[in-house]
Design an enzyme around this catalytic site. Sequence first.
Site, PDB file in Angstrom:
ATOM      1  N   ASP A 165     -27.790 -11.279 -42.579  1.00 37.07           N
ATOM      2  CA  ASP A 165     -28.093 -11.441 -41.163  1.00 37.07           C
ATOM      3  C   ASP A 165     -27.951 -10.129 -40.401  1.00 37.07           C
ATOM      4  O   ASP A 165     -28.821  -9.736 -39.630  1.00 37.07           O
ATOM      5  CB  ASP A 165     -27.148 -12.496 -40.577  1.00 37.07           C
ATOM      6  CG  ASP A 165     -27.829 -13.365 -39.534  1.00 37.07           C
ATOM      7  OD1 ASP A 165     -29.069 -13.352 -39.489  1.00 37.07           O
ATOM      8  OD2 ASP A 165     -27.127 -14.049 -38.778  1.00 37.07           O
ATOM      9  N   ASP A 179     -28.249 -21.217 -38.516  1.00 38.34           N
ATOM     10  CA  ASP A 179     -26.934 -21.043 -37.901  1.00 38.34           C
ATOM     11  C   ASP A 179     -26.242 -22.381 -37.649  1.00 38.34           C
ATOM     12  O   ASP A 179     -25.074 -22.407 -37.252  1.00 38.34           O
ATOM     13  CB  ASP A 179     -27.071 -20.288 -36.574  1.00 38.34           C
ATOM     14  CG  ASP A 179     -27.550 -18.864 -36.787  1.00 38.34           C
ATOM     15  OD1 ASP A 179     -27.166 -18.264 -37.795  1.00 38.34           O
ATOM     16  OD2 ASP A 179     -28.320 -18.365 -35.961  1.00 38.34           O
TER      17      ASP A 179
END
Length: 369
Positions: free
Chosen positions: A217, A263
């Site tokens: 990420d 997420d």
Amino acid sequence: MPFQSLRFAKRCPRGRRGSLLPGGARREAAPSCGVWPSARAGTNDVGSASPSPSSSPLQNSSDMPETITSRDAARFPIVASCTLLGLYLFFKIFSQEYINLLLSMYFFVLGILALSHTISPMMNKVFPANFPSKQYQLLFTQGSGEAKEEIVNYEFDTKDLVCLAMSSVVGVWYLLRKHWIANNLFGLAFSLNGVELLHLNNVSTGCILLGGLFIYDVFWVFGTNVMVTVAKSFEAPIKLVFPQDLLEKGLEADNFAMLGLGDIVIPGIFIALLLRFDISLKKNTHTYFYTSFVAYIFGLGLTIFIMHIFKHAQPALLYLVPACIGFPLLVALVKGEVTEMFSYEESSTPKEVPAASKDGLTDGEKKEK
């Protein structure tokens, strides 16, 4: 927009209704998406992975969830990175309009099935007891005789058809308007299906998966413009959007902050694992579940705070991973249960039930007699 590498393989368990499995070719979970402000106004749009839809057929399988092993967790960030880069090149070479049209149709079908599966338990409580219900089966096979193989074996009833019809209305709404409410309904359905059908087998695997996606990420959001380009180009319900101008424009709001489904799903399956660990302790408490849940809220709030301070999109897992792993680990250290936490292993194989003979007795019961 925030983005994740959710690959959707359609999965239809034996039983009454099919379901959707957001995951990889085998058992891979969705990687993370960044949080970022502003959608169509588009000033600070960044995402954090890339969706690579996979069109697997509906297949007959057990009701057991897909279990992510340590090997799957370790290789997933690499697979997700290759997928993201491939999608970036794809958008560079081919027309963005036609790609999004194709993906919109794909997610339209998946969204309807996912939403139908999600609302089904609630709708079953709404239907009256005397509601007429007929059973149906959609069977598609390949070959003949002993070589015959089931491609689709989908069982459903009248109630499922009603749920499917209601979900189709949302699907058409999304396809025609791309409205943020329809997008969020589909996004929530995908997230719930993902957390339901993806399981981690132990805490170590969860740490490997979260740690790998943490690096993934951060690198793709801060290290290159690949994530930004893909996020701005891709239109699909793989994120939740939060209108920032809701009070000004009402339902026609068009300036959004967004949260990718990765997420939600990735920390979600880790939090679900800690809940099962709580239950395994047989202490009638859910300490680790509540701790990790609060940690998730804290991490998400910190992400939003940092985003508004620096006016730049943020990779949410940069804050969620340390919070979701660190807080429960700190509690385990205080309670002296670190060993129990990391030794907890969840088997994906159901226990065999002893077979009973015609007189209803198992072999063990016969021996006792």
